[in-house]
Motif scaffolding. Structure first.
Motif, PDB file in Angstrom:
ATOM      1  N   PHE A  52      43.510   6.964  -8.163  1.00 39.23           N
ATOM      2  CA  PHE A  52      43.686   5.522  -8.312  1.00 39.23           C
ATOM      3  C   PHE A  52      44.716   5.039  -7.298  1.00 39.23           C
ATOM      4  CE2 PHE A  52      47.024   7.338 -10.887  1.00 39.23           C
ATOM      5  CZ  PHE A  52      48.117   6.533 -10.614  1.00 39.23           C
ATOM      6  N   THR A  53      44.692   3.724  -7.040  1.00 41.84           N
ATOM      7  CA  THR A  53      45.694   3.057  -6.203  1.00 41.84           C
ATOM      8  C   THR A  53      46.137   1.804  -6.931  1.00 41.84           C
ATOM      9  OG1 THR A  53      44.658   3.875  -4.189  1.00 41.84           O
ATOM     10  CG2 THR A  53      46.175   2.027  -3.955  1.00 41.84           C
ATOM     11  N   LEU A  54      47.445   1.628  -7.090  1.00 41.77           N
ATOM     12  CA  LEU A  54      48.030   0.455  -7.727  1.00 41.77           C
ATOM     13  C   LEU A  54      48.737  -0.344  -6.643  1.00 41.77           C
ATOM     14  CD1 LEU A  54      48.687  -1.030 -10.412  1.00 41.77           C
ATOM     15  CD2 LEU A  54      50.727   0.419 -10.578  1.00 41.77           C
ATOM     16  N   ARG A  55      48.319  -1.604  -6.440  1.00 39.86           N
ATOM     17  CA  ARG A  55      48.881  -2.463  -5.402  1.00 39.86           C
ATOM     18  C   ARG A  55      49.577  -3.653  -6.051  1.00 39.86           C
ATOM     19  NH1 ARG A  55      43.931  -0.733  -3.286  1.00 39.86           N
ATOM     20  NH2 ARG A  55      44.122   0.251  -1.245  1.00 39.86           N
ATOM     21  N   PHE A  56      50.798  -3.953  -5.588  1.00 34.66           N
ATOM     22  CA  PHE A  56      51.575  -5.067  -6.127  1.00 34.66           C
ATOM     23  C   PHE A  56      51.575  -6.237  -5.146  1.00 34.66           C
ATOM     24  CE2 PHE A  56      53.764  -1.294  -7.984  1.00 34.66           C
ATOM     25  CZ  PHE A  56      53.440  -1.540  -9.305  1.00 34.66           C
ATOM     26  N   TYR A  57      51.462  -7.464  -5.682  1.00 33.00           N
ATOM     27  CA  TYR A  57      51.472  -8.679  -4.878  1.00 33.00           C
ATOM     28  C   TYR A  57      52.449  -9.693  -5.462  1.00 33.00           C
ATOM     29  CZ  TYR A  57      47.243  -6.809  -2.803  1.00 33.00           C
ATOM     30  OH  TYR A  57      46.347  -6.001  -2.161  1.00 33.00           O
ATOM     31  N   ALA A  58      53.092 -10.461  -4.571  1.00 32.39           N
ATOM     32  CA  ALA A  58      53.984 -11.549  -4.973  1.00 32.39           C
ATOM     33  C   ALA A  58      53.144 -12.774  -5.324  1.00 32.39           C
ATOM     34  CB  ALA A  58      54.947 -11.869  -3.827  1.00 32.39           C
ATOM     35  N   ASP A  59      53.814 -13.818  -5.801  1.00 33.92           N
ATOM     36  CA  ASP A  59      53.123 -15.052  -6.172  1.00 33.92           C
ATOM     37  C   ASP A  59      52.304 -15.629  -5.022  1.00 33.92           C
ATOM     38  OD1 ASP A  59      54.191 -14.897  -8.691  1.00 33.92           O
ATOM     39  OD2 ASP A  59      55.721 -16.426  -8.365  1.00 33.92           O
ATOM     40  N   ASP A  60      52.780 -15.468  -3.775  1.00 35.74           N
ATOM     41  CA  ASP A  60      52.087 -16.042  -2.620  1.00 35.74           C
ATOM     42  C   ASP A  60      51.010 -15.124  -2.048  1.00 35.74           C
ATOM     43  OD1 ASP A  60      53.541 -14.071  -1.349  1.00 35.74           O
ATOM     44  OD2 ASP A  60      54.690 -15.448  -0.081  1.00 35.74           O
ATOM     45  N   SER A  70      57.396   5.919 -10.027  1.00 30.90           N
ATOM     46  CA  SER A  70      56.604   6.605  -8.998  1.00 30.90           C
ATOM     47  C   SER A  70      57.013   6.182  -7.597  1.00 30.90           C
ATOM     48  CB  SER A  70      55.115   6.326  -9.207  1.00 30.90           C
ATOM     49  OG  SER A  70      54.667   6.911 -10.402  1.00 30.90           O
ATOM     50  N   GLY A  71      58.197   5.576  -7.451  1.00 33.95           N
ATOM     51  CA  GLY A  71      58.688   5.153  -6.147  1.00 33.95           C
ATOM     52  C   GLY A  71      58.725   3.645  -6.016  1.00 33.95           C
ATOM     53  N   THR A  72      59.351   3.182  -4.932  1.00 36.43           N
ATOM     54  CA  THR A  72      59.446   1.756  -4.648  1.00 36.43           C
ATOM     55  C   THR A  72      58.579   1.465  -3.440  1.00 36.43           C
ATOM     56  OG1 THR A  72      61.687   1.669  -5.520  1.00 36.43           O
ATOM     57  CG2 THR A  72      61.019  -0.132  -4.077  1.00 36.43           C
ATOM     58  N   SER A  73      57.439   0.846  -3.697  1.00 34.91           N
ATOM     59  CA  SER A  73      56.475   0.585  -2.642  1.00 34.91           C
ATOM     60  C   SER A  73      55.501  -0.482  -3.124  1.00 34.91           C
ATOM     61  CB  SER A  73      55.706   1.871  -2.310  1.00 34.91           C
ATOM     62  OG  SER A  73      54.676   1.615  -1.397  1.00 34.91           O
ATOM     63  N   PRO A  74      54.878  -1.224  -2.198  1.00 37.50           N
ATOM     64  CA  PRO A  74      53.839  -2.160  -2.626  1.00 37.50           C
ATOM     65  C   PRO A  74      52.557  -1.442  -3.057  1.00 37.50           C
ATOM     66  CG  PRO A  74      54.540  -2.634  -0.359  1.00 37.50           C
ATOM     67  CD  PRO A  74      55.223  -1.385  -0.791  1.00 37.50           C
ATOM     68  N   THR A  75      52.435  -0.142  -2.738  1.00 30.67           N
ATOM     69  CA  THR A  75      51.234   0.620  -3.076  1.00 30.67           C
ATOM     70  C   THR A  75      51.629   1.973  -3.657  1.00 30.67           C
ATOM     71  OG1 THR A  75      50.043  -0.410  -1.244  1.00 30.67           O
ATOM     72  CG2 THR A  75      49.091   1.580  -2.169  1.00 30.67           C
ATOM     73  N   ILE A  76      51.066   2.291  -4.815  1.00 35.75           N
ATOM     74  CA  ILE A  76      51.296   3.581  -5.459  1.00 35.75           C
ATOM     75  C   ILE A  76      49.939   4.242  -5.664  1.00 35.75           C
ATOM     76  CG2 ILE A  76      52.071   4.704  -7.586  1.00 35.75           C
ATOM     77  CD1 ILE A  76      54.124   2.423  -7.817  1.00 35.75           C
ATOM     78  N   THR A  77      49.827   5.496  -5.262  1.00 34.89           N
ATOM     79  CA  THR A  77      48.577   6.225  -5.451  1.00 34.89           C
ATOM     80  C   THR A  77      48.827   7.431  -6.340  1.00 34.89           C
ATOM     81  OG1 THR A  77      48.947   7.544  -3.464  1.00 34.89           O
ATOM     82  CG2 THR A  77      47.659   5.522  -3.208  1.00 34.89           C
ATOM     83  N   ARG A  83      40.586  14.003 -18.132  1.00 36.59           N
ATOM     84  CA  ARG A  83      41.091  13.538 -19.434  1.00 36.59           C
ATOM     85  C   ARG A  83      42.610  13.351 -19.462  1.00 36.59           C
ATOM     86  NH1 ARG A  83      36.131  12.692 -20.548  1.00 36.59           N
ATOM     87  NH2 ARG A  83      34.802  14.327 -21.372  1.00 36.59           N
ATOM     88  N   GLY A  84      43.246  13.324 -18.294  1.00 28.18           N
ATOM     89  CA  GLY A  84      44.699  13.188 -18.209  1.00 28.18           C
ATOM     90  C   GLY A  84      45.137  11.737 -18.142  1.00 28.18           C
ATOM     91  N   SER A  85      46.448  11.533 -18.236  1.00 26.52           N
ATOM     92  CA  SER A  85      47.000  10.179 -18.155  1.00 26.52           C
ATOM     93  C   SER A  85      48.308  10.212 -17.370  1.00 26.52           C
ATOM     94  CB  SER A  85      47.235   9.596 -19.551  1.00 26.52           C
ATOM     95  OG  SER A  85      48.243  10.311 -20.220  1.00 26.52           O
ATOM     96  N   MET A  86      48.751   9.032 -16.948  1.00 30.19           N
ATOM     97  CA  MET A  86      50.008   8.882 -16.218  1.00 30.19           C
ATOM     98  C   MET A  86      50.624   7.547 -16.616  1.00 30.19           C
ATOM     99  SD  MET A  86      50.703   8.634 -12.097  1.00 30.19           S
ATOM    100  CE  MET A  86      50.207  10.310 -11.788  1.00 30.19           C
ATOM    101  N   THR A  87      51.946   7.541 -16.777  1.00 33.88           N
ATOM    102  CA  THR A  87      52.679   6.305 -17.079  1.00 33.88           C
ATOM    103  C   THR A  87      53.572   5.975 -15.895  1.00 33.88           C
ATOM    104  OG1 THR A  87      52.624   6.765 -19.448  1.00 33.88           O
ATOM    105  CG2 THR A  87      54.273   5.205 -18.677  1.00 33.88           C
ATOM    106  N   ILE A  88      53.504   4.717 -15.463  1.00 37.23           N
ATOM    107  CA  ILE A  88      54.319   4.208 -14.358  1.00 37.23           C
ATOM    108  C   ILE A  88      55.082   3.008 -14.895  1.00 37.23           C
ATOM    109  CG2 ILE A  88      54.292   3.185 -12.056  1.00 37.23           C
ATOM    110  CD1 ILE A  88      51.529   4.620 -11.691  1.00 37.23           C
ATOM    111  N   GLU A  89      56.419   3.033 -14.789  1.00 35.83           N
ATOM    112  CA  GLU A  89      57.251   1.935 -15.296  1.00 35.83           C
ATOM    113  C   GLU A  89      58.023   1.297 -14.163  1.00 35.83           C
ATOM    114  OE1 GLU A  89      59.872   2.709 -18.578  1.00 35.83           O
ATOM    115  OE2 GLU A  89      58.545   4.233 -19.406  1.00 35.83           O
ATOM    116  N   THR A  90      58.120  -0.042 -14.193  1.00 35.18           N
ATOM    117  CA  THR A  90      59.067  -0.690 -13.300  1.00 35.18           C
ATOM    118  C   THR A  90      60.458  -0.435 -13.866  1.00 35.18           C
ATOM    119  OG1 THR A  90      59.041  -2.848 -14.412  1.00 35.18           O
ATOM    120  CG2 THR A  90      57.384  -2.486 -12.675  1.00 35.18           C
ATOM    121  N   SER A  91      61.491  -0.587 -13.048  1.00 34.73           N
ATOM    122  CA  SER A  91      62.844  -0.203 -13.462  1.00 34.73           C
ATOM    123  C   SER A  91      63.482  -1.171 -14.447  1.00 34.73           C
ATOM    124  CB  SER A  91      63.745  -0.078 -12.233  1.00 34.73           C
ATOM    125  OG  SER A  91      63.923  -1.354 -11.645  1.00 34.73           O
TER     126      SER A  91
END
Length: 194
Positions: A52-60, A70-77, A83-91
């Motif tokens: 999977f790829t998780l991409r973050f975008y600002a309001d604009d 999982s790190g500080t980046s606009p994109t997390i892979t 049958r596994g899972s992963m949890t990603i939390e903002t700080s």
């Protein structure tokens, strides 16, 4: 123009993460700071590994880096075992409060949830979640309640990169009577929460 919609009730953020064709999901509201954090849990529902790829975008609509487990980046892979899972939390530590939205690019075998959590000493804790959903439309019906001090909030994302669009809102009472209308323009990949 494709839209995704978020609803918040009683000061706790809840959202509907709308899935677009191909299994990719839009999470229409991500927040970090001022005691708020967003927690994503992705689950592989298949008997073989999936990425999977998780991409973050600002309001604009520009990419924005959220600090996460999982790190500080606009994109997390990532890759999930069968049958596994992963949890990603903002700080939860951004100053000032940072808001935006996320795009989760996945095969159709990955599901999950996102949780908004707010913890501030001396105040009530708030938490709300919503499962990643299927289907996407251009019309949404969302219940709201402004009785007895309750408040309702919305977040909207324009999923189309190069196209601005006009968002029209119509609020109705329980009898179906129109009580308020509003409209605004949302830029391509833009986000608005109110």
């Amino acid at each position: 123009m494709k839209l995704a919609l978020c609803l918040a009730l009683l000061s706790a953020h809840a959202f509907a993460a709308e899935t677009i064709p191909g299994g990719s999901s839009v999470i229409p509201h991500v927040v970090d700071g001022d005691g708020w954090k967003t927690i994503f849990t992705v689950v592989n529902l298949d008997s073989s590994a999936a990425s999977f790829t998780l991409r973050f975008y600002a309001d604009d609509g520009t990419p924005v880096a959220f600090p996460t487990t999982s790190g500080t980046s606009p994109t997390i892979t990532g890759t999930l075992v069968a049958r596994g899972s992963m949890t990603i939390e903002t700080s939860g530590t951004a100053v000032p409060l940072t808001e935006g939205w996320a795009y989760l690019d996945t095969p159709s075998t990955i599901g999950g949830t996102a949780i908004f959590r707010r913890v501030i000493t001396g105040q009530p804790n708030y938490e709300s979640s919503e499962a990643l959903d299927t289907g996407l439309g251009s019309h949404f019906e969302m219940p709201f309640d402004h009785l007895n001090g309750a408040a309702t909030g919305f977040a909207i994302v324009n999923q189309t990169a190069g196209t601005s669009g006009v968002i029209s809102l119509v609020f109705r009472d329980e009898s179906g009577n129109q009580v308020l209308t509003d409209s605004f323009t949302l830029v391509g990949l833009g986000h608005n929460a109110f």
